[in-house]
Write an enzyme that holds these catalytic residues in place. Structure first.
Site: not given
Length: 352
Positions: A17-18, A21
């Protein structure tokens, strides 16, 4: 062992997920100060290419801290082309959306591996035939194998339901019984049923249930891709609808699970098989993607909402409004987490 598996799976999902980003931020030239798995006190850190990569004490999440972005200081102004707050709103939205998108991609990859390793499904074999149902009137018996309905080849039990629901008029069933092949025409009837959320619905049915026999699917590369896509879309839709039903009060709040439930599910799956573990990991990954897109301040969806506001009205929300909504967002998230833990503890005591 179950706790270790839970932490590894959760860290794996948070990392992807990170990473979404991070990659989007770096693509637009935004400097990332910290890439953290976990919150709180730093346990391990390594600086690489201008970013501190770290593991923190509380492994229930993670974050990337970009130059020019700080929820506690919404009015922060860090100049330079490498600052998040100097990027156009649409670029910030891409950076924010990239995290949940990475979870959807990861889920699709996991479902693809499940297909390659050997996905399984209920066989299209009849188990029980209801009294006075269209199937019984047509002469369908237990252990009959359904090969085709009209012009649609049937591979799994799920295929049968799709054809019955999505086709009008009578259906021609091609069956196999004791090495003999024959066809039966069945007129489905509209009957009361329940959907996955236990809502009462009207549904076309013929009055049969599966035998419970499980088959392994022999899928080609292309079919595995389709399997992965369909499973990811189905899981995403199911979770979106689940959130909607929860808000509407159709699903009771007692159904919300917390970290204890998630940990138990992952632990049980890891003890069952690698396929089961991959399946639950994929489902949780989709869950993270969907929940992070909810328009709650403090989540990616909330920040996307702020940037959409800026795009439409050509100005940012005031610092006071931003802080108020962000705090409210954290209160909502904390309340949901506590409710989940409360429900988990209740289930433990009720099962004793």
């Amino acid at each position: 062992m179950g706790t270790i598996t839970f932490l590894l799976v959760l860290s794996f999902l948070v990392f992807f997920h990170e990473l979404g980003h991070f990659l989007a931020a770096r693509y637009f030239g935004v400097k990332v100060h910290v890439f953290s798995i976990g919150f709180g006190k730093q346990l391990f850190a390594k600086e690489w290419k201008g970013t501190t990569w770290q593991f923190a004490l509380i492994p229930l999440g993670g974050y990337v801290r970009m130059k020019g972005q700080d929820d506690t200081k919404p009015g922060i102004e860090e100049e330079g082309n490498d600052s998040y707050n100097t990027k156009k709103p649409w670029q910030r939205i891409v950076i924010l959306f990239a995290g949940p998108f990475a979870n959807f991609i990861l889920a699709a990859v996991l479902y693809f591996f499940i297909a390659v390793l050997g996905a399984s499904a209920l066989a299209p074999q009849v188990g029980k035939v209801l009294e006075n149902s269209p199937a019984q009137q047509a002469g369908i018996l237990a252990k009959d194998e359904i090969l085709k309905i009209n012009n649609t080849e049937i591979t799994t039990w799920n295929d049968i339901g799709k054809v019955i629901v999505n086709t009008q008029g009578p259906l021609k069933f091609y069956l196999k019984r004791d090495d003999k092949y024959f066809a039966k025409t069945i007129n489905p009837y509209i009957s009361d049923s329940q959907n996955m959320f236990k809502e009462k619905i009207k549904k076309r049915m013929i009055g049969i249930s599966p035998s419970g026999k499980v088959i392994n699917l022999d899928l080609s590369f292309g079919e595995s891709l389709v399997f992965a896509y369909e499973k990811t879309i189905f899981a995403s839709t199911m979770i979106f609808q689940g959130v909607q039903k929860l808000i509407q009060g159709i699903i009771p709040s007692s159904e919300i699970g917390g970290v204890i439930t998630i940990g138990k599910v992952i632990s049980d799956a890891s003890e069952s098989s690698i396929i089961a573990l991959l399946s639950i990991t994929a489902l949780i990954s989709v869950n993270l993607g969907v929940l992070n897109l909810l328009p709650i301040p403090a989540l990616d969806g909330g920040h996307i909402m702020f940037n959409l506001y800026e795009m439409i009205f050509r100005r940012k929300p005031s610092d006071k409004v931003f802080m108020f909504l962000t705090i409210m967002g954290w209160v909502i998230l904390a309340s949901l987490m506590l409710l989940g833990i409360y429900n988990d503890i209740n289930r433990i005591f009720l099962n004793e």
